[in-house]
Design a protein around this motif. Structure first.
Motif, mmCIF file in Angstrom:
data_model
loop_
_atom_site.group_PDB
_atom_site.id
_atom_site.type_symbol
_atom_site.label_atom_id
_atom_site.label_comp_id
_atom_site.label_asym_id
_atom_site.label_seq_id
_atom_site.Cartn_x
_atom_site.Cartn_y
_atom_site.Cartn_z
ATOM 1 N N THR A 132 4.691 8.323 -5.548
ATOM 2 C CA THR A 132 5.748 8.372 -4.526
ATOM 3 C C THR A 132 6.864 7.386 -4.843
ATOM 4 N N ARG A 133 8.099 7.829 -4.690
ATOM 5 C CA ARG A 133 9.239 6.948 -4.927
ATOM 6 C C ARG A 133 9.313 5.863 -3.871
ATOM 7 N N ALA A 134 9.867 4.720 -4.258
ATOM 8 C CA ALA A 134 9.933 3.574 -3.349
ATOM 9 C C ALA A 134 10.737 3.876 -2.095
ATOM 10 N N ASP A 135 11.794 4.688 -2.213
ATOM 11 C CA ASP A 135 12.622 4.973 -1.040
ATOM 12 C C ASP A 135 11.942 5.924 -0.059
ATOM 13 N N GLN A 136 10.746 6.418 -0.416
ATOM 14 C CA GLN A 136 10.006 7.286 0.480
ATOM 15 C C GLN A 136 8.751 6.611 1.055
ATOM 16 N N LEU A 137 8.563 5.333 0.748
ATOM 17 C CA LEU A 137 7.399 4.594 1.234
ATOM 18 C C LEU A 137 7.671 4.008 2.608
ATOM 19 N N SER A 138 6.629 3.896 3.411
ATOM 20 C CA SER A 138 6.747 3.207 4.694
ATOM 21 C C SER A 138 6.883 1.711 4.438
ATOM 22 N N GLY A 139 7.287 0.965 5.456
ATOM 23 C CA GLY A 139 7.440 -0.472 5.307
ATOM 24 C C GLY A 139 6.142 -1.154 4.912
ATOM 25 N N GLY A 140 5.021 -0.702 5.486
ATOM 26 C CA GLY A 140 3.728 -1.295 5.164
ATOM 27 C C GLY A 140 3.312 -1.044 3.724
ATOM 28 N N THR A 141 3.528 0.180 3.239
ATOM 29 C CA THR A 141 3.158 0.511 1.866
ATOM 30 C C THR A 141 4.077 -0.205 0.878
ATOM 31 N N LEU A 142 5.342 -0.354 1.240
ATOM 32 C CA LEU A 142 6.280 -1.092 0.398
ATOM 33 C C LEU A 142 5.843 -2.558 0.276
ATOM 34 N N ALA A 143 5.325 -3.111 1.373
ATOM 35 C CA ALA A 143 4.820 -4.483 1.337
ATOM 36 C C ALA A 143 3.603 -4.594 0.417
ATOM 37 N N LYS A 144 2.761 -3.560 0.397
ATOM 38 C CA LYS A 144 1.608 -3.547 -0.506
ATOM 39 C C LYS A 144 2.057 -3.531 -1.963
ATOM 40 N N LEU A 145 3.051 -2.692 -2.265
ATOM 41 C CA LEU A 145 3.570 -2.623 -3.631
ATOM 42 C C LEU A 145 4.176 -3.966 -4.030
ATOM 43 N N ASN A 146 4.912 -4.570 -3.132
ATOM 44 C CA ASN A 146 5.537 -5.871 -3.384
ATOM 45 C C ASN A 146 4.482 -6.919 -3.745
ATOM 46 N N LEU A 147 3.400 -6.953 -2.989
ATOM 47 C CA LEU A 147 2.316 -7.897 -3.252
ATOM 48 C C LEU A 147 1.610 -7.568 -4.563
#
Length: 231
Positions: free
Chosen positions: A149-164
């Motif tokens: 999934t592209r980053a611009d389609q991730l929810s805020g929570g999933t984006l935080a997981k990717l960031n970590l």
């Protein structure tokens, strides 16, 4: 990331070198100062944010850095990782740094998998090692289904997981986290602390900054940043 240090020669005069931290520490910051200046002369304004902050991390130590909004926590974090220059003070690091900023640094059109591949190249990780760690992080944080999934389609929570996960990818000796669990649900919050405990057991240091500390017993120490100084 590379080792870095800033060594004070005189007030507001900073030189860059490559001194390691002492053997008993993996990160050693002393007398860190930072002034923000806005506007043009003669109405230019200065605000002294950090007034000689000190911070030391030992291997296997989990430390919380707390303070009010605007106290300088994120400024200090950016100086520790070398993203921002200090006006005075020294910062010495032993080993690799991992940094998880408050605002995720991602590329909107890249998928999660593509982010891992890109960051692995930046960290100079072999392909096999990157694939192995990627699988472990997907499983540990529970977002493998978003691998394509592209980053611009991730929810805020999933984006935080990717960031970590991207901060954890190189298995850093020192992991610096700026409000890392904002947006996490309860299950992910618990998984986060499991990862922190694993790092502690492996002798890795973790610094977590937050507005407040809930679960104080999970930390080895709490450092307060007030009026530009750590206490």
């Amino acid at each position: 990331m590379t080792q870095h240090t800033t060594a004070t020669k005189r007030p507001l005069d900073v030189a860059v070198g490559a001194q390691p931290a002492s053997p008993a520490t993996v990160l050693d910051a002393s007398g860190v100062e930072k002034v923000y200046r806005r506007g043009l002369w003669p109405v230019r304004r200065s605000r002294l944010v950090l007034k000689g902050a000190d911070l030391r991390l030992a291997p296997g130590e989990v430390v919380g850095l707390v303070g009010e909004n605007g106290s300088g926590k994120s400024t200090l974090m950016k100086i520790l990782v070398g993203a921002l220059a200090a006006d005075a003070g020294t910062v010495s690091v032993n080993g690799k740094l991992g940094y998880c900023p408050q605002e995720p640094v991602v590329y909107e059109r890249l998928t999660c998998d593509e982010h891992f591949e890109l960051f692995a190249r930046a960290y100079d990780l072999p392909t096999e090692a990157e694939h192995h760690v990627r699988r472990e992080l997907y499983e540990a944080l529970g977002f493998e289904r978003y691998a394509g999934t592209r980053a611009d389609q991730l929810s805020g929570g999933t984006l935080a997981k990717l960031n970590l996960a991207l901060a954890l990818l190189p298995d850093p000796d020192v992991l610096l986290l700026d409000e890392p669990y904002a947006g996490f649900d309860w299950d992910t919050y618990l998984k986060f602390w499991q990862l922190v405990e694993q790092r502690r057991q492996a002798g890795r240091a973790v610094l977590i900054i937050s507005h407040f500390v809930a679960d104080e017993e999970r930390f080895d120490r709490i450092v307060h940043l007030r009026e530009g100084r750590t206490r």
